[in-house]
Design an enzyme around this catalytic site. Structure first.
Site, PDB file in Angstrom:
ATOM      1  CE  LYS A  13      -1.998  -1.184   3.879  1.00  0.00           C
ATOM      2  NZ  LYS A  13      -1.328  -2.477   4.144  1.00  0.00           N
ATOM      3  NE  ARG A  88      -3.880  -1.594  10.043  1.00  0.00           N
ATOM      4  CZ  ARG A  88      -2.880  -0.909   9.506  1.00  0.00           C
ATOM      5  NH1 ARG A  88      -2.972   0.382   9.338  1.00  0.00           N
ATOM      6  NH2 ARG A  88      -1.776  -1.521   9.124  1.00  0.00           N
ATOM      7  NE  ARG A 127       7.317  -2.452   6.064  1.00  0.00           N
ATOM      8  CZ  ARG A 127       5.989  -2.479   6.127  1.00  0.00           C
ATOM      9  NH1 ARG A 127       5.269  -1.875   5.196  1.00  0.00           N
ATOM     10  NH2 ARG A 127       5.381  -3.119   7.104  1.00  0.00           N
ATOM     11  NE  ARG A 160       6.540  -0.114   9.995  1.00  0.00           N
ATOM     12  CZ  ARG A 160       5.367  -0.124   9.346  1.00  0.00           C
ATOM     13  NH1 ARG A 160       5.270   0.454   8.155  1.00  0.00           N
ATOM     14  NH2 ARG A 160       4.312  -0.711   9.859  1.00  0.00           N
ATOM     15  NE  ARG A 171       2.202  -4.772  11.461  1.00  0.00           N
ATOM     16  CZ  ARG A 171       3.130  -4.323  10.646  1.00  0.00           C
ATOM     17  NH1 ARG A 171       4.364  -4.735  10.755  1.00  0.00           N
ATOM     18  NH2 ARG A 171       2.826  -3.462   9.710  1.00  0.00           N
TER      19      ARG A 171
HETATM   20  P1  ADP Z   1       2.238  -1.814   3.208  1.00  0.00           P
HETATM   21  O1  ADP Z   1       2.221  -0.294   3.158  1.00  0.00           O
HETATM   22  O2  ADP Z   1       1.038  -2.418   2.581  1.00  0.00           O
HETATM   23  O3  ADP Z   1       2.483  -2.331   4.589  1.00  0.00           O
HETATM   24  P2  ADP Z   1       4.759  -1.533   1.739  1.00  0.00           P
HETATM   25  O4  ADP Z   1       4.396  -0.698   0.558  1.00  0.00           O
HETATM   26  O5  ADP Z   1       5.524  -0.884   2.828  1.00  0.00           O
HETATM   27  O6  ADP Z   1       3.460  -2.305   2.319  1.00  0.00           O
HETATM   28  O7  ADP Z   1       5.561  -2.813   1.165  1.00  0.00           O
HETATM   29  C1  ADP Z   1       6.089  -3.798   2.054  1.00  0.00           C
HETATM   30  C2  ADP Z   1       7.450  -4.241   1.534  1.00  0.00           C
HETATM   31  O8  ADP Z   1       7.259  -4.998   0.334  1.00  0.00           O
HETATM   32  C3  ADP Z   1       8.396  -3.107   1.192  1.00  0.00           C
HETATM   33  O9  ADP Z   1       9.704  -3.465   1.560  1.00  0.00           O
HETATM   34  C4  ADP Z   1       8.256  -2.958  -0.329  1.00  0.00           C
HETATM   35  O10 ADP Z   1       9.467  -2.487  -0.910  1.00  0.00           O
HETATM   36  C5  ADP Z   1       7.942  -4.396  -0.756  1.00  0.00           C
HETATM   37  N1  ADP Z   1       7.011  -4.461  -1.896  1.00  0.00           N
HETATM   38  C6  ADP Z   1       5.887  -3.726  -2.070  1.00  0.00           C
HETATM   39  N2  ADP Z   1       5.295  -4.042  -3.251  1.00  0.00           N
HETATM   40  C7  ADP Z   1       6.064  -5.002  -3.819  1.00  0.00           C
HETATM   41  C8  ADP Z   1       6.001  -5.756  -5.044  1.00  0.00           C
HETATM   42  N3  ADP Z   1       5.000  -5.563  -5.919  1.00  0.00           N
HETATM   43  N4  ADP Z   1       6.975  -6.650  -5.289  1.00  0.00           N
HETATM   44  C9  ADP Z   1       7.978  -6.857  -4.413  1.00  0.00           C
HETATM   45  N5  ADP Z   1       8.110  -6.199  -3.246  1.00  0.00           N
HETATM   46  C10 ADP Z   1       7.163  -5.280  -2.944  1.00  0.00           C
HETATM   47  P1  AMP Z   2       1.048   0.736   8.911  1.00  0.00           P
HETATM   48  O1  AMP Z   2       2.062   1.811   8.741  1.00  0.00           O
HETATM   49  O2  AMP Z   2      -0.219   0.996   8.143  1.00  0.00           O
HETATM   50  O3  AMP Z   2       1.614  -0.641   8.658  1.00  0.00           O
HETATM   51  O4  AMP Z   2       0.610   0.767  10.448  1.00  0.00           O
HETATM   52  C1  AMP Z   2       1.538   0.489  11.474  1.00  0.00           C
HETATM   53  C2  AMP Z   2       0.817   0.250  12.778  1.00  0.00           C
HETATM   54  O5  AMP Z   2       0.129   1.439  13.187  1.00  0.00           O
HETATM   55  C3  AMP Z   2      -0.279  -0.825  12.753  1.00  0.00           C
HETATM   56  O6  AMP Z   2       0.230  -2.140  12.895  1.00  0.00           O
HETATM   57  C4  AMP Z   2      -1.119  -0.398  13.970  1.00  0.00           C
HETATM   58  O7  AMP Z   2      -0.492  -0.735  15.188  1.00  0.00           O
HETATM   59  C5  AMP Z   2      -1.103   1.124  13.844  1.00  0.00           C
HETATM   60  N1  AMP Z   2      -2.217   1.586  12.984  1.00  0.00           N
HETATM   61  C6  AMP Z   2      -2.120   2.152  11.752  1.00  0.00           C
HETATM   62  N2  AMP Z   2      -3.333   2.430  11.271  1.00  0.00           N
HETATM   63  C7  AMP Z   2      -4.233   2.006  12.210  1.00  0.00           C
HETATM   64  C8  AMP Z   2      -5.636   1.967  12.277  1.00  0.00           C
HETATM   65  N3  AMP Z   2      -6.412   2.422  11.272  1.00  0.00           N
HETATM   66  N4  AMP Z   2      -6.211   1.462  13.405  1.00  0.00           N
HETATM   67  C9  AMP Z   2      -5.473   1.015  14.419  1.00  0.00           C
HETATM   68  N5  AMP Z   2      -4.133   0.976  14.404  1.00  0.00           N
HETATM   69  C10 AMP Z   2      -3.504   1.473  13.304  1.00  0.00           C
END
Ligand code: ADP
Ligand code: AMP
Length: 216
Positions: A13, A88, A127, A160, A171
């Site tokens: 995302k 969420r 990541r 992270r 999660r």
């Molecule tokens: P989210 O915001 O949904 O938690 P991220 O965008 O941070 O996910 O992506 C999670 C990890 O996966 C990051 O390290 C990113 O670089 C990698 N990633 C995201 N999309 C792809 C893809 N299409 N192919 C391979 N790796 C990806």
């Molecule tokens: P994210 O950056 O979206 O992966 O979110 C990181 C963490 O923030 C999540 O695992 C939750 O602990 C908290 N968080 C983010 N968005 C929400 C939400 N909409 N409701 C509750 N917790 C959240």
């Protein structure tokens, strides 16, 4: 255009939203990012949120709804925004409906990035994020040019706390029980668009763009 980007943690995302907000001139609203920023700034909200985040749990609905409510009232969220990571839970989705209704508005589309569990684990554990500008990398799939250094701003990359294996599992379980029901919630309204996230960054992006083609 008011878009919600959904999908399990690690689906991609954040990576997709980096490009979407630029190309479609959207205001990015990521609750995870807002909590992390509040924590970096030493704000009470961030310190409290981090106690949930570190354990891989969801931050309390009331706290989360309140920061989104305030954020949506800002001028830059009036016309176009992209929500990433909110709502969420069904309680949050209902709260969002109420907020948007008050603004005489509604979501234009919900994009759901679909990925399988093995890919999620691999993506989250590899990541790395920039401490300074929050740009996202992956050790194997999107490595920075110089190890540990952000290509965009030269900031230091870090893993992270909640991307450690123990939190990741928690999660994913929470996603299944609390967030997954939202897919049905939005599908029933006819605004859900599933996108195959098991493709390259560029192909996922192209599919999202295609899904948004007829939306204003
Ligand atoms: P989210 O915001 O949904 O938690 P991220 O965008 O941070 O996910 O992506 C999670 C990890 O996966 C990051 O390290 C990113 O670089 C990698 N990633 C995201 N999309 C792809 C893809 N299409 N192919 C391979 N790796 C990806
Ligand atoms: P994210 O950056 O979206 O992966 O979110 C990181 C963490 O923030 C999540 O695992 C939750 O602990 C908290 N968080 C983010 N968005 C929400 C939400 N909409 N409701 C509750 N917790 C959240």
């Amino acid at each position: 255009m008011k878009i919600l980007l959904m999908g399990p943690p690690g689906a991609g995302k954040g990576s997709q939203s980096e490009r979407l907000v630029k190309d479609f001139d959207l205001t990015s609203i990521s609750t995870g990012e807002m909590f992390r920023e509040a924590y970096r700034n030493g704000e009470q909200l961030g310190i409290e949120a981090m106690t949930y985040i570190e354990r891989g749990e969801l931050v309390d609905d009331d706290i989360t709804n309140e920061i989104v409510r305030k954020r949506l009232l800002r001028k830059d969220a009036e016309r176009c925004f992209l929500l990433d990571g909110y709502p969420r839970t069904v309680t949050q989705a209902e709260a969002l409906d109420g907020m948007l209704k008050k603004m005489n508005s509604c979501l234009s589309a919900v994009i759901n990035i679909v990925v399988d569990k093995t890919a999620i684990l691999e993506r989250m554990v590899g990541r790395r994020v920039c401490k300074q500008c929050s740009a996202t990398y992956h050790l194997s799939f999107r490595p920075p040019k110089v190890r540990g250094v952000c290509d965009q701003c030269g900031g230091e990359l870090y893993q992270r706390e909640d991307d450690q294996l123990e939190s990741v599992q928690n999660r994913l379980n929470i996603y299944e029980t609390k967030t997954n029901p939202l897919i049905n919630y939005y599908d029933k309204r006819g605004i859900l668009k599933n996108v195959n996230g098991m493709q390259s960054f560029a192909d996922v992006y192209a599919d999202i763009k295609r899904a948004l083609r007829d939306i204003t």
